[in-house]
Design an enzyme around this catalytic site. Structure first.
Site, PDB file in Angstrom:
ATOM      1  N   ASN A  10       0.800  -1.267  -0.016  1.00 25.88           N
ATOM      2  CA  ASN A  10       0.088  -0.080  -0.025  1.00 25.88           C
ATOM      3  C   ASN A  10       0.952   1.422   0.010  1.00 25.88           C
ATOM      4  OD1 ASN A  10      -2.445  -1.432  -0.287  1.00 25.88           O
ATOM      5  ND2 ASN A  10      -2.888  -1.261   2.019  1.00 25.88           N
TER       6      ASN A  10
ATOM      7  N   CYS B 282      -6.453  -0.997  10.245  1.00 22.05           N
ATOM      8  CA  CYS B 282      -6.185  -1.642   8.878  1.00 22.05           C
ATOM      9  C   CYS B 282      -5.985  -0.891   7.779  1.00 22.05           C
ATOM     10  CB  CYS B 282      -7.344  -2.771   8.686  1.00 22.05           C
ATOM     11  SG  CYS B 282      -8.946  -1.951   8.690  1.00 22.05           S
ATOM     12  N   SER B 283      -6.597  -1.121   6.611  1.00 19.76           N
ATOM     13  CA  SER B 283      -6.597   0.063   5.611  1.00 19.76           C
ATOM     14  C   SER B 283      -7.403   1.329   5.846  1.00 19.76           C
ATOM     15  CB  SER B 283      -7.092  -0.742   4.395  1.00 19.76           C
ATOM     16  OG  SER B 283      -6.252  -1.964   4.105  1.00 19.76           O
TER      17      SER B 283
ATOM     18  N   ARG C 291     -20.956  -4.444   1.998  1.00 23.54           N
ATOM     19  CA  ARG C 291     -20.252  -5.776   2.417  1.00 23.54           C
ATOM     20  C   ARG C 291     -21.462  -6.920   2.324  1.00 23.54           C
ATOM     21  NH1 ARG C 291     -16.517  -3.485   1.686  1.00 23.54           N
ATOM     22  NH2 ARG C 291     -14.974  -2.926   2.763  1.00 23.54           N
TER      23      ARG C 291
END
Length: 768
Positions: A266, A354-355, A400
């Site tokens: 990333n 996290c991201s 999701r």
């Protein structure tokens, strides 16, 4: 026009419009006859019936076997048209709650039309979701119990001298996926918050999410936009402020829940992770949890394992191992346990990301909080945990779960399912530490996909505010509250050490189990013949009914013995009672039961005082029942008159007749049918492992929720409590000449089941 008349006309028109909507919803459907439902474990066994397509459900009805299969449109994940066979054209439907059905339709044209229709069922906008059309049963009101984020933080002791509440995001200007109120260190400035938000992905700056009693905290955020060398002074200052809130440690953890290789990759996109040289007194830890795409593929492999037909042991175990599903569950649990240990044992602050900070971060923060705080293991506390970590901090439920047709399929992922399963795995390790049961977790997963309630609609709190879900939809938590006894764990022991302490398990590969009741819940042949939690619930209810009935029988025996002792003839009918009204010289003893009301159903009996020479069958039964706490035969004064001085002659009507006693004896079933015996309710609804079965307290048979009336008082119970009774038995009781209907209907405890039979409310009954 008179204003009052105008209002009345407007109300009348609105009522007609609602009736028209209801008519269109329930009656408009497509019908296909001579459809075969194939048993996927025995292709030769097929059921012939009729397939109905309504605006909310697919309904398969087998008139001969009296079987119904209901599939909510919101649950459908895929519809596949299979190659034509000699019997017809197969159509396979898979759902998001792991049901798979294969229908063989005789005419190919009907199959093609049905396939095309089902493929377009998913709505293309929020306004068309099921929650905005759903008509709930009468007992469920459109009331939202307000969740106030401030109340949950106050429970943790925030604000205090280290942490403050900040309203800079009240208009969602800093971060549109965060709540309006955020909690940050008291030493921070607005410049720090703004600078950090610009340096973090999606503006998700570090904020407090959990404060432990020892002063250590969990904060959450997203990845920094660091690239290979970028830095942000305000972000570094904010982390130093977080570090200083904990006087017990001069270092803190920064936990990145991604595999290190992913975080490094990333950086090439200008994101990545914190540069260790810029953040002093920080220890970095990578907890390798895979991304949403890996998890989606892993779940797909699990479902393929579940659909294998007659696999060998090696085939099944190898395929399950190749899915890596349990490895991913272990990775999530390991990360949460590491955070919990850092907080409780090392007493260090932990920053988690996290991201983008709304998937793996939500999993780890909520699970670690669950391990650290016993409050979150209660039903109410778990609700607060979901509201805080998943809803307020912006887990993308609609993306999701794939609520809309416009959602990118690549954005779908079982993130919330993994959290639910991780909680279930912990409940298997600590079976007495959780107030809620497996049924509660399965229900939570299912309703995150069903779109029946407004709680899980949208991708963040701002989306739900814009849609006005609290004004326009029903709340899932209200549904849980109205049925809370169905979701309680019978093994829960609040006084046990596990229920009141921090849980820090060691997860070995052998520790984890495959969750059969989630992924195979519709395959009754594969499930254990006896489900321990359900069996325990059955035994507890049955024992309660028998004990309650036994207390009443003890009372009646005492009364009859005293009647014989004093030469009184027990009245056999109401006419005999009237004859006694003229006789005031009959010797008897009357016991006052202060805990019972004369107006309550089936308890209008006189209770005799026990003479000193006569011992009751169970002297503690009245006291143990909690009904008559002041009962003491030795302290009662005897009277020589059948009617007391303060008693009117009309009160003689309280004498139990033989008819009354016979009704009491016949109103309680001594033997109850086991939960393991029936596979279908009498109404044709198939039972699955996640569905609550009810025993009728009068006949003892098993029924589903739509065939049971709650809030009924049976004559044979001492406590006069409200119990479940099937509709057939209820009609029989009401036809009895000595029955008095004293059970006042109440929306909180009495359910009018007529609405539940309608398609729009079927999902409340746990139907497919």
């Amino acid at each position: 026009m008179n204003r009052q008349v105008f209002i009345e006309i407007f109300r009348h028109i609105s009522s007609k419009i609602e009736q028209l909507k209801t008519f269109l919803i329930h009656d408009a459907h497509h019908k296909v006859e001579n459809v075969r439902l194939v048993d996927r474990f025995n292709t030769r066994q097929q059921i012939i019936g009729t397939l109905f397509l309504t605006s909310t459900h697919i309904i398969f009805i087998d008139p001969e076997g009296k079987r119904e299969t209901w599939i909510l449109h919101s649950f459908i994940s895929s519809v596949d048209k299979l190659p034509i066979t000699q019997q017809g054209c197969p159509l396979r439907i898979r759902t998001k709650h792991f049901f798979s059905a294969e229908f063989i339709i005789t005419k190919e044209r009907d199959c093609t039309d049905l396939h095309a229709t089902l493929s377009q069922l998913k709505p293309d906008s929020y306004e068309k979701l099921y929650c905005f059309l759903y008509q709930a049963p009468n007992y469920l009101e459109k009331i939202w119990d307000p969740f106030l984020l401030a109340t949950e933080y106050m429970r943790m002791g925030v604000p205090n001298h280290d942490w403050k509440v900040d309203d800079s995001n009240s208009s969602f200007d800093i971060c549109d996926t965060y709540p309006p109120l955020i909690y940050v260190p008291t030493s921070t400035t607005k410049a720090m918050l703004l600078g950090s938000s610009k340096f973090r992905s999606r503006g998700r700056l570090p904020v407090l999410t959990y404060l432990h009693p020892n002063g250590a905290s969990i904060t959450r955020c997203s990845q920094p936009l660091a690239g290979f060398s970028a830095r942000c002074v305000e972000d570094e200052q904010l982390l130093q402020c977080i570090l200083k809130t904990n006087s017990q440690s001069n270092t803190m953890y920064i936990v990145d829940t991604r595999p290190r290789i992913n975080a490094v990759a990333n950086r090439a996109a200008g994101k990545g992770y914190e540069n260790e040289g810029y953040y002093s007194n920080a220890q970095f830890k990578f907890c390798p949890i895979e991304n949403i795409h890996i998890m989606r593929g892993s779940l797909q492999k699990v479902l393929e394992v579940c659909e294998m037909k007659n696999p060998s042991m090696n085939q099944y175990l190898n395929a399950l191992d190749n899915s890596s599903w349990l490895q991913h569950i272990k990775a999530v649990l390991d990360a949460a346990i590491f955070i919990a240990r850092a907080i409780d044992i090392e007493k260090k602050n932990v920053l988690v990301h996290c991201s983008d900070g709304w998937d793996r971060t939500a999993q780890c923060c909520s699970l670690s909080s669950l391990l650290l705080c016993p409050y979150y293991r209660s039903i109410h506390g778990f609700r607060m945990l979901i509201e805080k970590e998943w809803l307020s901090f912006g887990h993308k439920f609609s993306d999701r779960c794939g609520h809309l047709r416009t959602n990118d399929n690549k954005e779908q992922s079982p993130v919330f399912l993994q959290f639910i399963e991780s909680v279930w795995q912990l409940s298997q390790i600590y079976p007495t530490a959780f107030e809620f049961n497996e049924r509660f977790l399965i229900s939570l997963h299912d309703h995150s996909h069903s779109c029946q309630y407004g709680n899980f609609i949208g991708n963040c709190e701002k989306d739900r505010l814009d849609l006005g879900v609290k004004e326009r939809t029903y709340s899932y938590w209200n549904y849980i509250l109205q049925n809370v006894n169905d979701f309680k764990n019978s093994l829960f022991r609040p006084q046990s050490s596990y229920a009141s302490e921090v849980l820090l398990p060691i997860i070995y590969p052998q520790t984890l189990k495959f969750w059969l009741n989630m992924y195979h819940r519709f395959d009754s042949g594969l499930l254990p013949k006896e489900n321990i939690p359900n069996t325990l619930t059955h035994l507890v209810d049955h024992t309660t009914a028998l004990n309650d009935h036994a207390r009443l029988l003890e009372k009646r025996i005492r009364e009859l013995r005293l009647t014989l002792e004093n030469g009184i003839t027990t009245p056999t009918s109401n006419e005999d009672i009237h004859e006694l009204q003229d006789n005031h010289n009959i010797t008897s003893f009357i016991e006052h039961d202060s805990g019972l009301s004369e107006n309550e159903l089936n308890q209008t009996t006189i209770e005799s005082i026990q003479p000193k020479s006569l011992q009751p069958l169970n002297s503690s039964s009245d006291i143990e029942s909690g009904i008559s706490s002041d009962y003491s035969p030795q302290n009662k004064h005897l009277t020589s008159s059948y009617i007391l001085q303060h008693q009117s002659s009309s009160e003689i009507n309280d004498i139990p007749t033989l008819e009354r006693i016979a009704l009491e004896l016949n109103s309680i079933a001594l033997d109850w049918r086991s939960y393991n015996t029936p596979f279908h309710c009498t109404c044709s609804l198939p039972f699955d492992s996640a569905q609550r079965k009810y025993n009728c307290w009068r006949c003892g048979e098993n029924f589903c929720i739509r065939c049971i009336e709650h809030g009924i008082r049976l004559p044979g119970l001492y406590s006069n409590s409200l119990v479940p009774v099937c509709k057939t038995c209820l009609r029989s009781i009401k036809l009895s000449p000595v029955f008095v209907d004293g059970s006042m209907p109440n929306k909180s405890n009495y359910r009018n089941q007529t609405d539940i039979k309608l398609p729009t409310s079927v999902f409340d009954q746990k139907q497919i």
